[in-house]
Write an enzyme that holds these catalytic residues in place. Sequence first.
Site, PDB file in Angstrom:
ATOM      1  N   LYS A   1       0.830  -1.204   0.000  1.00 53.71           N
ATOM      2  CA  LYS A   1       0.000   0.000   0.000  1.00 53.71           C
ATOM      3  C   LYS A   1       0.867   1.258   0.000  1.00 53.71           C
ATOM      4  CE  LYS A   1      -3.823  -2.426   2.147  1.00 53.71           C
ATOM      5  NZ  LYS A   1      -4.394  -2.952   3.394  1.00 53.71           N
TER       6      LYS A   1
ATOM      7  N   GLN B   1      -5.033  -2.018   9.460  1.00 57.98           N
ATOM      8  CA  GLN B   1      -4.879  -3.339   8.859  1.00 57.98           C
ATOM      9  C   GLN B   1      -5.463  -4.416   9.770  1.00 57.98           C
ATOM     10  OE1 GLN B   1      -3.424  -3.912   5.699  1.00 57.98           O
ATOM     11  NE2 GLN B   1      -4.312  -5.921   6.011  1.00 57.98           N
TER      12      GLN B   1
ATOM     13  N   ASP C   1     -11.588   2.320   3.935  1.00 58.28           N
ATOM     14  CA  ASP C   1     -11.925   0.896   3.865  1.00 58.28           C
ATOM     15  C   ASP C   1     -13.415   0.700   3.631  1.00 58.28           C
ATOM     16  OD1 ASP C   1     -10.168  -1.201   3.804  1.00 58.28           O
ATOM     17  OD2 ASP C   1      -9.820  -1.260   5.965  1.00 58.28           O
TER      18      ASP C   1
END
Length: 286
Positions: free
Chosen positions: A53, A97, A120
Amino acid sequence: MTAQRIEGKIISDEIRAELKAEAAQLAASGIVPGLAVILVGEDKASQVYVSNKAKACEQLGFYSEVHRLDGATSQTDLLALIDTLNHQSSIHGILVQLPLPSHIEEKAVIDAISVEKDVDGFHPVSVGNMVIGDDSLLPCTPAGVIELIKRSGNTIAGKHAVVIGRSNIVGKPVSMLLLRENATVTICHSRTTDMEAIARTADILVVAIGKPEAIGASYVKPGAIVIDVGINRLADNRLVGDVDFETAKDVAGYITPVPGGVGPMTITMLLANTLKAAKASAARKA
């Protein structure tokens, strides 16, 4: 008949080129899209994802921060960091995460992220906006599935879509996004009776169950679009999806491979959300 492969890497690169051009235009007005990624603990797979990322941000001209926290970090300290990032003007997107260590409540962490920075797409408000059709930051993998279908030259409206799997991360949101694109949607899960027969009625079959090669050719309607969200590592170290690719490809019209199908799209849609959040932030300040 052999299905046409839907190459996620090619479509992902196409979208990233568009995002890079948009980011350059935004940067010219003094705004650089910023993404903060938080990793708690030493999970090896998560470390790889986080590194990918950060690398993707650099390639597109985004600003990124990676916060690597010890596995023993308290929930209070993690929430404090999220609060700081919520108020940091250079950060437009925040991603924690998953999975988190067992002593940290996942829902509390997701709920703490500002909706405007929820790249997200997991915050309850983001999910609610998605369901009612309001503008929102969409969950990355489901949004990537929609892009794969569209950019491979297929239409969704009027099609019967069957989604196998009902997780909050993929199954439920991808069902809503397909419905939003005017598909007729059926959701199958572990309690569904005669799933095979239902799947065979699908013009679009999306599979996300986490079981290696569980869905074979007998589940596929001839000519169907098959999107395999699963990724599983076998004992011989091979990566395979939830669909038995070798048999399904002889029945389907279009099919995503694993690896190289849905996988590349997830980070790309995360970057798209970060750019969207940056543009929205600029518009609020204008």
